[in-house]
Design a protein around this motif. Sequence first.
Motif, mmCIF file in Angstrom:
data_model
loop_
_atom_site.group_PDB
_atom_site.id
_atom_site.type_symbol
_atom_site.label_atom_id
_atom_site.label_comp_id
_atom_site.label_asym_id
_atom_site.label_seq_id
_atom_site.Cartn_x
_atom_site.Cartn_y
_atom_site.Cartn_z
ATOM 1 N N VAL A 31 0.834 -1.277 0.020
ATOM 2 C CA VAL A 31 0.126 -0.084 0.004
ATOM 3 C C VAL A 31 0.851 1.225 -0.053
ATOM 4 N N ASN A 32 2.037 1.216 0.771
ATOM 5 C CA ASN A 32 2.936 2.252 0.850
ATOM 6 C C ASN A 32 3.437 2.697 -0.403
ATOM 7 N N THR A 33 3.906 1.692 -1.257
ATOM 8 C CA THR A 33 4.604 1.953 -2.565
ATOM 9 C C THR A 33 3.515 2.439 -3.419
ATOM 10 N N LEU A 34 2.463 2.248 -3.439
ATOM 11 C CA LEU A 34 1.216 2.721 -4.390
ATOM 12 C C LEU A 34 0.802 3.954 -3.864
ATOM 13 N N ALA A 35 0.852 4.319 -2.723
ATOM 14 C CA ALA A 35 0.355 5.615 -2.144
ATOM 15 C C ALA A 35 0.545 6.879 -3.050
ATOM 16 N N ALA A 36 1.855 7.198 -3.354
ATOM 17 C CA ALA A 36 1.945 8.421 -3.732
ATOM 18 C C ALA A 36 1.543 8.310 -5.118
ATOM 19 N N LEU A 65 7.273 7.406 -11.780
ATOM 20 C CA LEU A 65 7.264 7.727 -10.321
ATOM 21 C C LEU A 65 7.593 6.459 -9.697
ATOM 22 N N THR A 66 6.601 5.437 -9.970
ATOM 23 C CA THR A 66 6.638 3.872 -9.231
ATOM 24 C C THR A 66 8.101 3.443 -9.644
ATOM 25 N N THR A 67 8.531 3.381 -10.969
ATOM 26 C CA THR A 67 9.660 2.684 -11.284
ATOM 27 C C THR A 67 11.115 3.498 -10.728
ATOM 28 N N PHE A 68 10.910 4.605 -10.863
ATOM 29 C CA PHE A 68 12.326 5.335 -10.444
ATOM 30 C C PHE A 68 12.354 5.305 -8.785
ATOM 31 N N SER A 69 11.289 5.230 -8.142
ATOM 32 C CA SER A 69 11.284 5.194 -6.666
ATOM 33 C C SER A 69 11.994 3.745 -6.238
ATOM 34 N N ILE A 70 12.040 2.782 -7.109
ATOM 35 C CA ILE A 70 12.671 1.664 -6.641
ATOM 36 C C ILE A 70 14.193 1.873 -6.292
ATOM 37 N N GLY A 71 14.814 2.859 -7.155
ATOM 38 C CA GLY A 71 15.872 3.149 -6.911
ATOM 39 C C GLY A 71 16.142 3.919 -5.459
ATOM 40 N N THR A 72 15.400 4.665 -5.147
ATOM 41 C CA THR A 72 15.544 5.330 -3.823
ATOM 42 C C THR A 72 15.240 4.173 -2.554
ATOM 43 N N SER A 73 14.441 3.264 -2.779
ATOM 44 C CA SER A 73 14.194 2.154 -2.063
ATOM 45 C C SER A 73 15.402 1.404 -1.738
ATOM 46 N N LEU A 74 15.915 1.014 -3.068
ATOM 47 C CA LEU A 74 17.187 0.231 -2.987
ATOM 48 C C LEU A 74 18.164 0.914 -2.243
ATOM 49 N N GLN A 75 18.316 2.215 -2.286
ATOM 50 C CA GLN A 75 19.354 3.204 -1.582
ATOM 51 C C GLN A 75 19.244 2.794 -0.025
ATOM 52 N N ALA A 76 17.789 2.851 0.340
ATOM 53 C CA ALA A 76 17.521 2.836 1.798
ATOM 54 C C ALA A 76 17.733 1.101 2.408
ATOM 55 N N ASP A 77 17.534 0.332 1.354
ATOM 56 C CA ASP A 77 17.457 -1.039 1.775
ATOM 57 C C ASP A 77 19.066 -1.476 1.864
ATOM 58 N N MET A 78 19.912 -1.030 0.976
ATOM 59 C CA MET A 78 21.273 -1.404 0.911
ATOM 60 C C MET A 78 21.881 -0.781 2.044
ATOM 61 N N THR A 79 21.543 0.565 2.444
ATOM 62 C CA THR A 79 22.063 1.077 3.349
ATOM 63 C C THR A 79 21.895 0.383 4.879
ATOM 64 N N HIS A 80 20.778 -0.165 5.071
ATOM 65 C CA HIS A 80 20.406 -0.653 6.257
ATOM 66 C C HIS A 80 21.032 -2.220 6.009
ATOM 67 N N PHE A 81 21.321 -2.706 4.909
ATOM 68 C CA PHE A 81 21.810 -3.999 5.058
ATOM 69 C C PHE A 81 23.411 -3.809 5.147
ATOM 70 N N ARG A 82 23.971 -2.912 4.797
ATOM 71 C CA ARG A 82 25.539 -2.486 4.745
ATOM 72 C C ARG A 82 25.813 -1.888 6.408
ATOM 73 N N VAL A 83 25.030 -1.022 6.660
ATOM 74 C CA VAL A 83 25.476 -0.435 8.133
ATOM 75 C C VAL A 83 25.067 -1.275 9.376
ATOM 76 N N ASP A 84 23.522 -1.508 9.223
ATOM 77 C CA ASP A 84 22.766 -2.276 10.441
ATOM 78 C C ASP A 84 23.161 -3.719 10.433
ATOM 79 N N LEU A 85 23.323 -4.359 9.324
ATOM 80 C CA LEU A 85 23.209 -6.011 9.387
ATOM 81 C C LEU A 85 24.683 -6.463 8.890
ATOM 82 N N LYS A 86 25.699 -5.393 8.513
ATOM 83 C CA LYS A 86 26.891 -5.913 7.940
ATOM 84 C C LYS A 86 26.850 -6.766 7.001
ATOM 85 N N LEU A 87 25.672 -6.964 5.931
ATOM 86 C CA LEU A 87 25.583 -7.809 5.036
ATOM 87 C C LEU A 87 26.391 -7.875 3.768
#
Length: 251
Positions: A31-36, A65-87
Amino acid sequence: GMSLRTQLRSSWGLIALNGIIPVKRMPLFLVNTLAAPFSFLFFIYILTHGAGEAIGFGVAGGLVLTTFSIGTSLQADMTHFRVDLKLQDMVVASPLRASTYVLGMALSELAFAMPGIVVFILVGFTTLTPDLLALPIIVGTLLLIWALGSSLGFFLATYLRDIRETFAIAPLLSLVLSVLPPVYYPVSSIAPQYQWLGYLAPTTDASQLIQGALGITGLSALDWLRAAGILIAFTAAFMLLAMFKAQWRER
């Protein structure tokens, strides 16, 4: 190195980990990805009393907008995986290639955005009368936007030190690249002397290609070539930036 089959299996694992399991656990993510994008479409529908051409601009803008925002989600998820989970450290230490990791993550975000993309395409094809080539043109354009956004997202994710930094950058990128430029509205509605500003964003060209495919903007052969050429050039540039300038290994 790992065999191609193992690399592909690792990519699939990342798609499941980051794209499918979260949605199964918490459908609200969807729902969140479809909202905007859908709220923009809703406002356009209300303001124009459902005029077909205006809905077309809403669909083109929503797809970009939907397809481009994939890149911004990727940025958040990869930062989380790198910094918080050390993946990322584990991936760097493993035989898994950086490209496999990034592709798997980018595909997982695409899996996430797929329902929204499908709905927008259905709305476009039921309210408008696109020609036969419309679908391949739209799919090709969206793949370029996905590659462009993902490359940018990955590049930024390797430099950010904290997940909170992504929350500051992501909305700004979205605003500059998918809300302010003529993505949801025709370039012709900008005063002629300022139209060049609209073309600074590659998302403008992507939206024009989709508008042309949906049959709401008449594009000359030169317009098609120019928009496609610029979008391909931007995508290639961002992919090269991600390949050569991203900080893959921690300093």
